[in-house]
Scaffold this motif. Structure first.
Motif, short mmCIF file in Angstrom:
data_model
loop_
_atom_site.label_atom_id
_atom_site.label_comp_id
_atom_site.label_asym_id
_atom_site.label_seq_id
_atom_site.Cartn_x
_atom_site.Cartn_y
_atom_site.Cartn_z
N PRO A 91 0.84 -1.21 0.00
CA PRO A 91 0.00 0.00 0.00
C PRO A 91 0.87 1.25 0.00
N VAL A 92 1.27 1.68 -1.18
CA VAL A 92 2.22 2.80 -1.30
C VAL A 92 1.53 4.15 -1.42
N TRP A 93 0.21 4.19 -1.39
CA TRP A 93 -0.53 5.43 -1.62
C TRP A 93 -0.62 6.24 -0.33
N GLU A 94 -0.81 7.53 -0.49
CA GLU A 94 -0.81 8.44 0.65
C GLU A 94 -1.87 8.08 1.70
N PRO A 95 -3.10 7.74 1.32
CA PRO A 95 -4.09 7.44 2.35
C PRO A 95 -3.79 6.15 3.12
N THR A 96 -2.90 5.29 2.60
CA THR A 96 -2.62 4.01 3.25
C THR A 96 -1.23 3.96 3.87
N GLY A 99 3.16 7.54 -0.05
CA GLY A 99 3.15 8.88 -0.61
C GLY A 99 3.58 8.82 -2.06
N PRO A 100 3.36 9.87 -2.81
CA PRO A 100 3.71 9.88 -4.23
C PRO A 100 5.20 9.64 -4.46
N ALA A 101 5.52 8.76 -5.39
CA ALA A 101 6.92 8.47 -5.71
C ALA A 101 7.62 9.65 -6.35
N GLY A 102 6.85 10.62 -6.85
CA GLY A 102 7.43 11.83 -7.42
C GLY A 102 7.18 13.05 -6.58
N LYS A 105 10.36 15.03 -0.36
CA LYS A 105 11.28 14.10 0.30
C LYS A 105 10.54 13.21 1.29
N ASP A 106 9.61 13.81 2.05
CA ASP A 106 8.83 13.02 3.01
C ASP A 106 7.92 12.02 2.30
N ASP A 107 7.32 12.44 1.19
CA ASP A 107 6.47 11.53 0.40
C ASP A 107 7.27 10.31 -0.04
N ILE A 108 8.44 10.58 -0.58
CA ILE A 108 9.27 9.50 -1.12
C ILE A 108 9.73 8.57 0.00
N GLU A 109 10.08 9.16 1.14
CA GLU A 109 10.48 8.33 2.28
C GLU A 109 9.34 7.41 2.72
N ALA A 110 8.11 7.97 2.75
CA ALA A 110 6.95 7.15 3.12
C ALA A 110 6.71 6.04 2.10
N PHE A 111 6.85 6.37 0.81
CA PHE A 111 6.69 5.38 -0.26
C PHE A 111 7.69 4.23 -0.06
N LEU A 112 8.95 4.57 0.14
CA LEU A 112 9.99 3.56 0.25
C LEU A 112 9.86 2.75 1.54
N ARG A 131 4.51 -19.17 0.13
CA ARG A 131 4.62 -18.30 -1.05
C ARG A 131 5.77 -18.78 -1.94
N PRO A 132 5.47 -19.63 -2.92
CA PRO A 132 6.53 -20.19 -3.76
C PRO A 132 6.97 -19.30 -4.91
N TYR A 133 6.22 -18.25 -5.22
CA TYR A 133 6.52 -17.38 -6.36
C TYR A 133 5.77 -16.07 -6.18
N GLY A 134 5.99 -15.14 -7.07
CA GLY A 134 5.23 -13.89 -7.03
C GLY A 134 6.11 -12.67 -6.83
N VAL A 135 5.51 -11.49 -6.99
CA VAL A 135 6.22 -10.22 -6.91
C VAL A 135 5.59 -9.37 -5.81
N VAL A 136 6.22 -8.22 -5.57
CA VAL A 136 5.63 -7.17 -4.75
C VAL A 136 5.16 -6.08 -5.70
N ARG A 137 3.88 -5.81 -5.68
CA ARG A 137 3.30 -4.87 -6.65
C ARG A 137 3.26 -3.46 -6.07
N LEU A 138 3.52 -2.49 -6.96
CA LEU A 138 3.43 -1.08 -6.58
C LEU A 138 3.06 -0.25 -7.81
N ASP A 139 2.93 1.04 -7.61
CA ASP A 139 2.79 1.98 -8.71
C ASP A 139 3.34 3.32 -8.23
N SER A 140 3.20 4.37 -9.01
CA SER A 140 3.83 5.64 -8.64
C SER A 140 3.08 6.38 -7.53
N ALA A 141 1.83 5.99 -7.29
CA ALA A 141 1.01 6.63 -6.25
C ALA A 141 0.88 8.14 -6.45
#
Length: 351
Positions: A91-96, A99-102, A105-112, A131-141
């Motif tokens: 959950p990389v989005w601000e409400p969760t 914060g936005p990946a772009g 500085k605080d937004d990016i820190e929260a995202f990471l 969990r034998p396979y799979g990725v961690v999903r994200l977007d730019s938020a």
């Protein structure tokens, strides 16, 4: 001889439709994780069942801050139903909590921070053995409206943030996949998505998640008309032109694709909350659906020569925003499983 001879890619259902878009009215409360697992496990077509689930690391399903004991409990509940876990959504989005990946500085820190937590949970689920396979999903938020205020600077910041995320993924031996969803800035067209992937330049850790409902809209240029391959008044009966458009799209993005969502779309857009103008997921047999699911999945799951790719060890059905009465129906999940099997039959393999 079975009608469904292939065992790969494994077939998963998504648990997050029980959370996404739920809780806003009395008719559609959140569907708890155990009920989503029960609905998934109960589906059956020709003796075949779902192999697993992909999950959202967000309350009330699974907290991204879960303890080892809580994750072991989740693993037990999934295993008891004969399922495994594949990809997980951070959950990389601000409400969760992100914060936005772009953003700042605080937004990016929260995202990471959310990426790090997501990778940690994913690794632990693998260690537990569920969990034998799979990725961690994200977007730019980052909403498109914010991105277009300064496209060059924002694209550069997002790429730098994604590079840092790839470094985190390497620490945890995970792979990240950015979902091609048109509501997120810098990812809202196929050309811009490809640009980000090339800027990050770490295909071993950072790739693309193709969702059939979302990537269909890449063709039409919603939110990025300059990158449209087809006109928005496209005649959907022109199958030759549609095939050509899919070939153009997948030629660029398929080499980056490490996670795949089977879905249906009626070529319209739908928004809820921060998800503005995004793909409207339809049921697989929706008469307004524009995708020939088994056929069109092949553009992603086969290479330029038509040979089956084994990059995606599993595929997942993604369908959000369905009313609860639809989701509570056993027929819904049987029809979805049948669509998933049609993709596996057409583009699968055995080991």
């Amino acid at each position: 001889m079975t009608d469904h001879p292939n065992q790969f890619p494994k077939l998963h259902n998504a648990a997050w439709p029980g959370v996404v878009g739920k809780g806003d009215d009395d008719a559609n409360p959140v569907i708890e994780l155990d009920e989503m697992l029960d609905l998934t496990a109960a589906a059956q077509v020709d003796g075949r069942k779902f192999d697993g689930v992909d999950i959202f690391l967000y309350d009330p399903h699974i907290s991204i801050d879960s303890t080892d004991e809580q994750l072991e409990d989740v693993a037990r509940r999934v295993k008891e139903r004969g399922l495994v876990i594949g990809s997980v959504v951070a959950p990389v989005w601000e409400p969760t909590g992100g914060g936005p990946a772009g953003g700042t500085k605080d937004d990016i820190e929260a995202f990471l921070t959310q990426v790090r937590k997501g990778c940690s949970v994913a690794k632990r689920l693998t260690e537990i053995g569920i969990r034998p396979y799979g990725v961690v999903r994200l977007d730019s938020a980052m909403p498109v409206a914010d991105w277009i205020k300064d496209p060059h600077a924002n694209q550069s910041r997002i790429a730098d943030t994604f590079k840092a995320a790839a470094d985190i993924a390497e620490e945890y031996d995970q792979r990240l996949a950015a979902e091609g969803e048109i509501c997120w800035g810098g990812m809202h067209s196929w050309r811009k998505m490809a640009d980000l992937l090339e800027r990050v330049g770490h295909p071993e850790r950072f790739g693309f998640q193709a969702d059939m409902a979302h990537t269909l809209l890449y063709l039409l240029g919603y939110n990025a008309p300059e990158d449209a391959i087809l006109p928005q008044d496209f005649d959907w009966n022109d199958k030759d032109r549609l095939d050509h458009a899919f070939r153009e799209l997948t030629h660029i993005l398929r080499p980056w694709t490490i996670d795949f969502h089977v879905a249906q779309n009626d070529a319209s857009v739908h928004g809820t909350g921060s998800h503005d103008k995004t793909g409207r997921h339809c049921l697989p047999d929706d008469p307004n659906g524009k995708l020939d699911i088994a056929h069109d999945a092949g553009y992603w799951l086969r290479d330029e020569h038509g040979d089956v790719l084994t990059t995606c060890r599993h595929i997942c059905w993604d369908g959000c925003m369905f009313p609860n009465d639809v989701m509570h129906s056993a027929d819904t999940w049987n029809h979805i499983l049948a669509a998933m099997l049609s993709v596996q039959d057409a583009h699968g393999w055995n080991e």
